[in-house]
Design an enzyme around this catalytic site. Sequence first.
Site, short mmCIF file in Angstrom:
data_model
loop_
_atom_site.label_atom_id
_atom_site.label_comp_id
_atom_site.label_asym_id
_atom_site.label_seq_id
_atom_site.Cartn_x
_atom_site.Cartn_y
_atom_site.Cartn_z
N ASP A 116 0.85 -1.19 0.00
CA ASP A 116 0.00 0.00 0.00
C ASP A 116 0.90 1.25 0.00
OD1 ASP A 116 -2.43 1.32 0.16
OD2 ASP A 116 -2.92 0.65 2.19
N HIS A 117 0.26 2.40 0.21
CA HIS A 117 0.96 3.70 0.17
C HIS A 117 2.44 3.67 0.58
CE1 HIS A 117 -2.79 6.08 0.02
NE2 HIS A 117 -3.29 5.11 0.76
N GLU A 133 -3.56 7.66 7.65
CA GLU A 133 -3.33 6.22 7.74
C GLU A 133 -1.83 6.00 7.71
OE1 GLU A 133 -5.59 2.94 5.43
OE2 GLU A 133 -3.71 3.20 4.35
N HIS A 179 -9.44 8.46 4.57
CA HIS A 179 -9.05 7.28 5.37
C HIS A 179 -9.70 7.35 6.75
CE1 HIS A 179 -5.16 6.93 2.81
NE2 HIS A 179 -5.92 5.90 2.52
N HIS A 182 -9.81 4.09 -2.11
CA HIS A 182 -9.21 4.14 -0.77
C HIS A 182 -10.22 4.72 0.20
CE1 HIS A 182 -4.75 3.54 -1.54
NE2 HIS A 182 -5.27 3.51 -2.74
N ASN A 210 -10.00 -0.81 -0.99
CA ASN A 210 -9.18 -1.05 0.20
C ASN A 210 -10.06 -1.13 1.44
OD1 ASN A 210 -7.11 -0.86 -1.59
ND2 ASN A 210 -6.14 0.92 -0.65
#
Length: 340
Positions: A94-95, A168, A213, A249, A271
């Site tokens: 992820d990110h 997040e 998020h 997201h 996600n």
Amino acid sequence: MPLPTPDQFRAMIEAAAAGRFAYPAVNVTSTQTLNAAIRGLAEAGADGIVQVTTGGAAYLAGPAADPVLGARAFAAAAHELAAAAPVFVALHTDHVPAEKADGFLRPLLAESAARVRAGGVPLFHSQMFDGSTLPLEDNLRASARWLDLAHAAHVVLELEVGVVGGAEDDVDGTRAEPERLYTTSDDLLRTAAALGAGERGRYLLAATFGNVHGSHAPGQVRLRPEILRDGQEALARARPGARFDYVFHGSSGSTVAELEAAIGYGVVKVNLDTDAQYAFTRAVASHVLDHWDGVLRVDGGLGDKGAYDPRAWGRRAEAAMADRVAEAAEQLGAAGRSLA
Ligand SMILES: [Zn+2]
């Protein structure tokens, strides 16, 4: 079922785009939550994705706290454990923000490239580069470089255009200008101009449409999924037959109608983090509250080994998180559609 090959992963994306459904991409931070995600997908008969953030990977690495080590350990465990599932489980990172990408993506993509050269499969099926804090042109230039490296390693790149609000792990969108939470069709056309539309390597696009998020009180988040539709229409006018494969997201707390609209406009990966975390921890809390005199050694007592054995609360937590993952697979239309 062995993990999907890169070709099978691309077939998964094609099936979702053609069938108007999306895969749950479940964030995990341990082998327990990994097993919960695999179990939820298997129960739903759904293919899906498990993923780690750099913060999750650092946690997985234990005292070394090294995200590359944690990501490699996660992949090694997942390649073994997911192979026992009756569905396809793809692996994703992820990110990773621009300033950390060199130290994280580069060694992992190099390892995947080496594995592919040796006749194996990549460590991860897809990896995200999050250049959303950069000006768009810089983000796209960097994303295009990462796309070349990912493509050479048979890995799909995920990139982000616009900013996801909220926070997040390493990603903090809490101070983003409100208009940056919404991508424009012009941004999306510039993305296709810089990265192509699949011919230079497959990518997944986290185009933001007001996503945030974390979980939020009703009315706090205003999603505009029509942004995704407008982007698809603009792309189809510029390049007939081309499409974006979008990622959603910040899905926790979204309504079914919002999810369905986004998937209808081409979201193939959704996600799932916050709601899965809560499901896991809520079950631990229930266990402790139900068996407080067993998990604690009260007043010189011995407690109850059957209650404080980590497997006792761990199994409840895994089952609860698996249920939430299976529910997500149902909501996203992935249930019962495994290609495995
Ligand atoms: Zn995200």
